[in-house]
Each structure stands twice: as C-alpha cells, then as structure tokens.
Design a protein around this motif. Structure first.
Motif, short mmCIF file in Angstrom:
data_model
loop_
_atom_site.label_atom_id
_atom_site.label_comp_id
_atom_site.label_asym_id
_atom_site.label_seq_id
_atom_site.Cartn_x
_atom_site.Cartn_y
_atom_site.Cartn_z
N ILE A 16 -23.08 55.69 -19.54
CA ILE A 16 -23.12 54.64 -18.53
C ILE A 16 -23.53 55.15 -17.09
CG2 ILE A 16 -21.40 53.26 -17.18
CD1 ILE A 16 -19.96 52.44 -19.35
N SER A 17 -23.20 56.46 -17.10
CA SER A 17 -23.66 57.25 -15.69
C SER A 17 -24.94 57.34 -15.64
CB SER A 17 -23.06 58.61 -15.91
OG SER A 17 -23.13 59.34 -14.64
N SER A 18 -25.96 57.31 -16.66
CA SER A 18 -27.47 57.31 -16.55
C SER A 18 -27.87 56.38 -16.12
CB SER A 18 -27.90 57.81 -17.91
OG SER A 18 -27.52 56.64 -18.76
N ALA B 9 -19.49 60.11 -14.06
CA ALA B 9 -19.67 58.92 -14.00
C ALA B 9 -19.11 57.71 -13.08
CB ALA B 9 -19.29 58.16 -15.60
N PHE B 10 -17.99 58.12 -12.72
CA PHE B 10 -17.38 57.17 -11.89
C PHE B 10 -17.73 57.51 -10.35
CE2 PHE B 10 -14.62 56.38 -15.79
CZ PHE B 10 -14.37 55.34 -15.50
N VAL B 11 -17.85 58.85 -10.34
CA VAL B 11 -18.22 59.28 -8.82
C VAL B 11 -19.69 58.57 -8.59
CG1 VAL B 11 -19.21 61.03 -7.48
CG2 VAL B 11 -17.04 61.29 -8.77
N ILE C 184 -13.18 50.08 -19.51
CA ILE C 184 -12.94 49.65 -20.91
C ILE C 184 -13.68 50.48 -21.99
CG2 ILE C 184 -13.82 47.70 -22.84
CD1 ILE C 184 -13.23 45.74 -20.42
N TRP C 185 -14.96 50.97 -21.52
CA TRP C 185 -15.71 51.80 -22.40
C TRP C 185 -15.13 53.29 -22.70
CZ3 TRP C 185 -18.85 52.09 -26.21
CH2 TRP C 185 -19.65 53.12 -26.34
N LEU C 186 -14.42 53.70 -21.41
CA LEU C 186 -13.73 54.93 -21.32
C LEU C 186 -12.41 55.07 -22.18
CD1 LEU C 186 -13.14 57.94 -20.45
CD2 LEU C 186 -11.92 56.90 -18.39
N ALA C 187 -11.70 53.95 -22.14
CA ALA C 187 -10.74 53.67 -22.88
C ALA C 187 -10.85 53.47 -24.43
CB ALA C 187 -9.95 52.49 -22.83
N THR C 188 -12.07 53.07 -25.00
CA THR C 188 -12.64 52.89 -26.25
C THR C 188 -12.88 54.13 -26.78
OG1 THR C 188 -13.31 50.68 -25.73
CG2 THR C 188 -14.17 51.83 -27.68
#
Length: 476
Positions: free
Chosen positions: A378-380, A434-436, A459-463
């Motif tokens: 997701i960061s990309s 990713a969050f930054v 949601i993706w991190l939790a998964t």
C-alpha cells in the motif's frame, strides 16, 4: 471480420480499454519478474552449496551493492518518464529522443562517478581490511559491473514510455535472470568469488549491448561532439534547460530512491557489521525469497505508471481512479496469497527448497519479513500519488530521517537479538513508513487522488498481523 473487430473495439469504453491495456502490460511485466525470480530460487541453493554459507553471505552483500548502485539510476529513468509524457512522449519520437539522449548524458556522468568513487573506496578498503586475493578481485570487478548496469536504464525507460513492454521485459528478464543464474553456473566451473563477479560483469556488458540494439531506431547515431559538449557543460555547471529539468526531477526522486534502497539493505549490512557471514546467509536466504513480492508489485506499478501520469494531467473521464483501483486490488490479492504461504507453510517451503542447508531460524525470519513487505504494498501506491503531486523533495526528507533511525534501530536490535531483531526492525519500519507516506499525501478534492484510504490500510495491517498470530498459535 476486421471491420467488425475494429467496430467492437471502438465500442469499448476508456475504462475497458485501459483495463485491457493495463492487464496486458502487467502480464508482460509479471512474466519479466516471475522468470528471474524462479531462476533465483533455483540458483540460491546451488550458490549456497558451492560457496558455502560464508561465501554466500559475502556474495549476498556484493549483490546488494550491485543492485543498490547499478539498478538505481538516482531517479533519472523516472524523471525521463515524467518529462517525456509531459512533452508528448506517447506520440512524438522526436521529443522522446531528446529526453532519452539527455538521460544518457546524465547517466554517463553518474557511471564515471561510480568508477572513480568506487575505485577509490576499494583502494582504501583493501589497504585497511584483511581480505583474500579472491575477495579483492571479486570486489574490484563489481565496480565496473555496477557502472555498466547504469547505461542500460535510460534505453529501457524509453521503451516503457512507448509502452513497448514486450521488448522492455525481454531485456529485464534476461538481465535479472543472469544476476543469479550466471553466478550459479560460474560456481559450478570454479567455486570462487572471482567467478561470481566475472559472471555478473559479463551479464551487465551483454545487457548493455542488447539495450543499445533494441533502441537503435529511436536513438540513431550519437553526435559525439554534442556529447562531449554536454559533458563539459556538466563539469562547468552549465547544463541545458532539458538537462536542468531532468536534474531537478531526478535530484529528489533519486535521493529518495537511493535512500529507500539503502534502508532496504540496512538489515544485511547491519548483520555484516555485527555478525558472521554465516549469520548473514541464514538471514539473506529467506529475505531473498520474501522480497520477490516486491518484484511482482513493482512490475504491476511500472506497467501502469506512464498511463497514470498521463491521466493525472487530464482525468475528465475518471480514468485515473479506475486504473488506480485496478492496481490496488490486484496487488492486494497477489500479496495476500504470498503472505499466507509464507506464514503458514514457510517451514515446509524452505526445507524443500534448501534441503540440508535449511535452518529452523529461517522460517521465523521469513514470516516476520513478510509482515512488513505485505504492508509496503500500500505504501508504494501512496508513494506514486505523492510523486504525481510533485512531492519528490518531501519524500526525500522523509527517507533521510527513516534511514538514520533504521540504521540506529537495526544496530541495536542486531546487537541484542541478532537476525530476528533486525527482521522485526525491517518490518516495523515498513509499517510505519506506509502510514507516514499516507499522512503526507495532500487532499486534492477526490478520494483516489488522495491515495489509499486510511481505513483500508488499517484493515490490511490487521489482516496481515492476524494471519501471522494465527500461524504462530497453531504451531504451538
């Protein structure tokens, strides 16, 4: 029948046409990374057996240096893509030719710098560090290999701007395949570090020649007087307007790119400083396997990047959003499948792959590293949006801070917890990054143009974390 086919094609909406184009280009790019990845997987245990764990550890450090210098062209190729699209590179060979030659001028200067700086560094290291003659020769051969690798990148960028992905991926497939296949074959003939470096140098020279042949119609015969004039201009700090635009674009893109790659290799360099070459090998083998996910997501991104940049400028029909979502959900589906395999079946996968060279600690490292790389998908995507917003300088500043913190954290974690500690720092840094990056994406009046929504990221991190925890509990 041809008329019917043309009529049917004309009835397709822009979203359908873009979807098919993206799927075709992505398939070509995926083929270009799947084949080298498969060969790398096959070659890794061969090199490990022929060189031994210590030799493989040194080889992995050399490969990291080659990739760090010879594959990252300091943002010049990405700057060429953006500049060519801005000047009509999709339709105008004349404009694209000017951009490509300007990129070649810049990359040649960089390649000369690599040889001068690399040769000086090698002289100092040889004089101050005990090293066998085999290792000295192998490191010396790596410097020209990295410099030669740079020369091929502007030509491949030109092919991608023209969306000639079949030819571009043929070059990439051969070049990437030989990074592991060449040394594996060389160690069968002579199990030395010199043999592996000779194989890497030979493959880079061959790839450069093939790239020149592939783009000969676009580049035509070079004007050497103009070329020397441009080089003198760089030395005197008087670049042309086109070179200046590429330098400004590439400066921050390249700084962010090289810093990002340094961060990606901090883990093995930290272990190289703190631990033995054998410990490096135990870490690098699962790392090489799990980072193949980056190759897949990178192939998808590069396939649609030129068209995303094009629609960013003119998106009256919402084509950017459709293409962005297609890229997002395609990447998530592929990465989720790989993450499940790594965390639940990593032990069996590594045991089958490595045979007698398998170590129990490798499966734990594989699962830990998979967490960070999965989130980095997701960061990309948010990184692409930041680039299209023109935030190259901001990205570079963030990467500089991240590099410093990652070096400190990796050294501390490696000192106390060895490879496992470094692996957790690696994954933790990717999650934070990713969050930054998402927080830095400016709001532009549309959800897609503001990047991936934070709720999707959570949601993706939790998964990803949940699957890891379930796998750990089930193994007790």
């Amino acid at each position: 029948m041809k008329k019917e086919s043309a009529s049917g094609a004309s009835m397709l909406g822009p979203g359908m046409r873009d979807g098919r184009r993206a799927a075709r280009n992505s398939a070509l790019n995926l083929a270009g990374v799947v084949i080298p990845a498969a060969l790398a997987i096959i070659a890794t245990p061969v090199i490990l057996n022929n060189l031994g764990p210590q030799g493989f550890g040194i080889f992995s450090l050399q490969l990291a240096v080659l990739v760090l210098i010879g594959v990252n062209d300091f943002g010049i190729s990405r700057a060429m893509t953006l500049e060519a699209v801005a000047q009509g590179g999709f339709t105008s060979n004349a404009e694209l030719r000017q951009v490509v030659w300007a990129g070649i001028h810049l990359i040649t200067v960089v390649a000369v710098g690599v040889i001068v700086i690399g040769g000086s560094a090698m002289t100092i290291v040889t004089a101050t560090t005990p090293m066998s003659m085999d290792q000295q020769i192998s490191w010396a051969l790596l410097i020209p290999a990295a410099a030669v690798s740079l020369v091929t990148l502007p030509a491949r960028a030109a092919l991608e701007v023209q969306e000639r992905f079949a030819l571009s991926n043929s070059l990439r497939t051969v070049g990437s395949s030989l990074l592991f296949a060449g040394p594996a074959l060389a160690t069968y003939i002579e199990p030395t570090m010199t043999a592996t470096s000779l194989a890497m140098l030979g493959s880079r020279v061959g790839l450069s020649i093939a790239s020149i042949v592939a783009t000969r119609n676009l580049l035509e015969r070079p004007d050497w007087k103009q070329f020397t004039h441009v080089l003198r201009g760089f030395v005197s700090l008087r670049a042309s307007k086109l070179h200046g635009r590429l330098i400004r674009r590439a400066g921050w893109l390249g700084s962010a790119g090289i810093t990002s790659m340094l961060i990606g290799y901090v883990d093995r360099f930290a272990l190289g400083f703190l631990a033995t070459a054998t410990v490096i090998a135990l870490y690098v083998v699962p790392a090489e396997l799990v980072t193949k996910m980056w190759l897949v997501t990178g192939a998808l991104t590069s396939a649609v990047m030129p068209r995303l940049a094009h629609y960013w400028r003119d998106d009256g029909g919402g084509q950017f959003g459709r293409l962005f979502n297609l890229l997002l959900y395609s990447q998530l589906a592929l990465v989720l499948s790989a993450h499940v395999i790594f965390v639940f079946f990593g032990e069996h996968l590594l045991a089958i792959w490595l045979g007698s060279q398998y170590d129990q600690s490798m499966s734990e490292l594989l699962a830990i590293l998979s967490i960070g790389i999965s989130v980095n998908t997701i960061s990309s995507l948010n990184y692409i949006v930041l680039i299209l917003h023109g935030k190259e300088r901001l990205i570079a500043h963030v990467q500089f801070v991240a590099l410093l913190l990652t070096v400190i954290a990796s050294l501390i974690a490696g000192y106390y917890y060895q490879a496992a500690g470094v692996a957790w720092v690696f994954s933790g840094r990717l999650v934070v990054d990713a969050f930054v990056i998402r927080a830095l994406v400016p709001s532009s009046g549309g959800k897609i143009r503001s990047g991936v929504h934070p709720s999707i990221m959570l949601i993706w991190l939790a998964t990803v974390l949940g699957l890891y925890v379930v796998a750990q509990v089930s193994s007790l």
